[in-house]
Design a protein around this motif. Structure first.
Motif, PDB file in Angstrom:
ATOM      1  N   LYS A  40       0.815  -1.214   0.000  1.00 22.33           N
ATOM      2  CA  LYS A  40       0.000   0.000   0.000  1.00 22.33           C
ATOM      3  C   LYS A  40       0.853   1.271   0.000  1.00 22.33           C
ATOM      4  O   LYS A  40       0.573   2.223  -0.717  1.00 22.33           O
ATOM      5  CB  LYS A  40      -0.941  -0.024   1.213  1.00 22.33           C
ATOM      6  CG  LYS A  40      -1.846   1.186   1.306  1.00 22.33           C
ATOM      7  CD  LYS A  40      -2.767   1.093   2.516  1.00 22.33           C
ATOM      8  CE  LYS A  40      -3.654   2.321   2.656  1.00 22.33           C
ATOM      9  NZ  LYS A  40      -2.938   3.568   2.819  1.00 22.33           N
ATOM     10  N   TYR A  41       1.926   1.262   0.806  1.00 22.61           N
ATOM     11  CA  TYR A  41       2.736   2.483   0.912  1.00 22.61           C
ATOM     12  C   TYR A  41       3.327   2.855  -0.444  1.00 22.61           C
ATOM     13  O   TYR A  41       3.411   4.034  -0.798  1.00 22.61           O
ATOM     14  CB  TYR A  41       3.854   2.305   1.968  1.00 22.61           C
ATOM     15  CG  TYR A  41       4.997   1.449   1.482  1.00 22.61           C
ATOM     16  CD1 TYR A  41       4.977   0.068   1.620  1.00 22.61           C
ATOM     17  CD2 TYR A  41       6.092   2.011   0.833  1.00 22.61           C
ATOM     18  CE1 TYR A  41       6.009  -0.721   1.158  1.00 22.61           C
ATOM     19  CE2 TYR A  41       7.128   1.230   0.352  1.00 22.61           C
ATOM     20  CZ  TYR A  41       7.079  -0.140   0.514  1.00 22.61           C
ATOM     21  OH  TYR A  41       8.102  -0.918   0.021  1.00 22.61           O
ATOM     22  N   ASP A  44       0.637   4.319  -2.656  1.00 21.84           N
ATOM     23  CA  ASP A  44       0.316   5.677  -2.192  1.00 21.84           C
ATOM     24  C   ASP A  44       1.395   6.682  -2.600  1.00 21.84           C
ATOM     25  O   ASP A  44       1.090   7.816  -2.974  1.00 21.84           O
ATOM     26  CB  ASP A  44       0.152   5.694  -0.662  1.00 21.84           C
ATOM     27  CG  ASP A  44      -1.126   4.999  -0.207  1.00 21.84           C
ATOM     28  OD1 ASP A  44      -2.030   4.806  -1.038  1.00 21.84           O
ATOM     29  OD2 ASP A  44      -1.222   4.646   0.989  1.00 21.84           O
ATOM     30  N   TYR A  48       0.770   9.834  -5.023  1.00 22.12           N
ATOM     31  CA  TYR A  48       1.057  11.181  -4.501  1.00 22.12           C
ATOM     32  C   TYR A  48       2.021  11.934  -5.432  1.00 22.12           C
ATOM     33  O   TYR A  48       1.782  13.087  -5.781  1.00 22.12           O
ATOM     34  CB  TYR A  48       1.652  11.057  -3.097  1.00 22.12           C
ATOM     35  CG  TYR A  48       2.124  12.366  -2.539  1.00 22.12           C
ATOM     36  CD1 TYR A  48       1.227  13.253  -1.934  1.00 22.12           C
ATOM     37  CD2 TYR A  48       3.465  12.740  -2.633  1.00 22.12           C
ATOM     38  CE1 TYR A  48       1.664  14.476  -1.439  1.00 22.12           C
ATOM     39  CE2 TYR A  48       3.901  13.959  -2.129  1.00 22.12           C
ATOM     40  CZ  TYR A  48       3.002  14.809  -1.538  1.00 22.12           C
ATOM     41  OH  TYR A  48       3.432  16.023  -1.051  1.00 22.12           O
ATOM     42  N   SER A 185       0.742   8.077   3.706  1.00 19.05           N
ATOM     43  CA  SER A 185       0.351   6.669   3.795  1.00 19.05           C
ATOM     44  C   SER A 185       0.514   6.175   5.236  1.00 19.05           C
ATOM     45  O   SER A 185       1.300   6.745   6.006  1.00 19.05           O
ATOM     46  CB  SER A 185       1.189   5.803   2.860  1.00 19.05           C
ATOM     47  OG  SER A 185       0.642   4.504   2.768  1.00 19.05           O
TER      48      SER A 185
END
Ligand SMILES: C[S@@+](CC[C@H](N)C(=O)[O-])C[C@H]1O[C@@H](n2cnc3c(N)ncnc32)[C@H](O)[C@@H]1O
Length: 200
Positions: A40-41, A44, A48, A185
């Motif tokens: 996920k990080y 993200d 971004y 995140s």
């Protein structure tokens, strides 16, 4: 819950297995086989940075096989890592999946080597758990002052009392120069947080 489990199994049977082939050939850590969309990080960070249309140059220190940097459509891209074998993996994957210009790579140790050049975005992600806090602080501040353009961002992560990680880092008082901070995140039930630190 069941849907997530099924997706995980499918990923393991498809992307993970495909990623195993270059991992075995180039002999780097099997961690790099974990599919991008399962992290996920990383998703993200890419989302971004893609929103920041004015940025031209990005350097990813500890880039691994380049899952993040390969997806960034910047004009100048640099991927640095301590291990030459993952850099070889990065070049392999770049052949199939790299948005924008070729990635300039370098074997580079965050704790030892001196960074040169100026960048709009500096990514330092998912290895700082092994960097001693005073070294992290000193190095990030050096980059912030000398290697980051005005309005540029450092993307990095912090960990709080995580038994699985060697060191804890705190975002408060990390940077001693004028800046703003955005949390971009949050994973592992809030134990890992990813921040964008902007030079103003
Ligand atoms: C867990 S992987 C994460 C890769 C990438 N940052 C990502 O999130 O997709 C950690 C990477 O950091 C690299 N690394 C670890 N310590 C480093 C250091 N001191 N300097 C540069 N790279 C380092 C490792 O070789 C590895 O490729």
């Amino acid at each position: 819950m069941l849907k997530t489990l099924i997706i995980k199994i499918i990923l393991k049977l498809t992307i993970y297995q495909f990623n195993r082939i270059p991992q075995l050939i180039f002999k780097y850590d099997s961690w790099n086989c974990v599919p991008f969309i399962q992290r996920k990080y990383a998703v993200d960070i890419v989302r971004y940075l893609k929103q920041n249309k004015d940025m031209e140059s990005v350097i990813d220190i500890g880039c691994g096989t380049g899952d993040i940097i390969r997806r960034l459509p910047f004009k100048k891209k640099y991927g640095y890592d301590k291990h030459i074998n993952v850099i070889r993996g990065l070049h392999f994957f770049s052949f199939f999946l790299n948005k924008g210009p070729p990635i300039i790579t370098n074997q580079f140790n965050f704790s030892v080597d001196k960074l040169t050049g100026k960048y709009d975005a500096i990514i330092i992600i998912d290895f700082t758990q092994n960097i001693e806090p005073t070294i992290l602080k000193e190095t990030i501040n050096y980059y912030f002052k000398n290697n980051l353009r005005k309005n540029g961002v450092i993307i990095t992560d912090t960990f709080y009392n995580d038994p699985d990680r060697k060191y804890s880092h705190d975002i408060i008082n990390l940077i001693k120069y004028k800046h703003t901070i955005d949390e971009i995140s949050n994973t592992d039930n809030g134990r890992v947080k990813v921040y964008s630190i902007k030079k103003i």
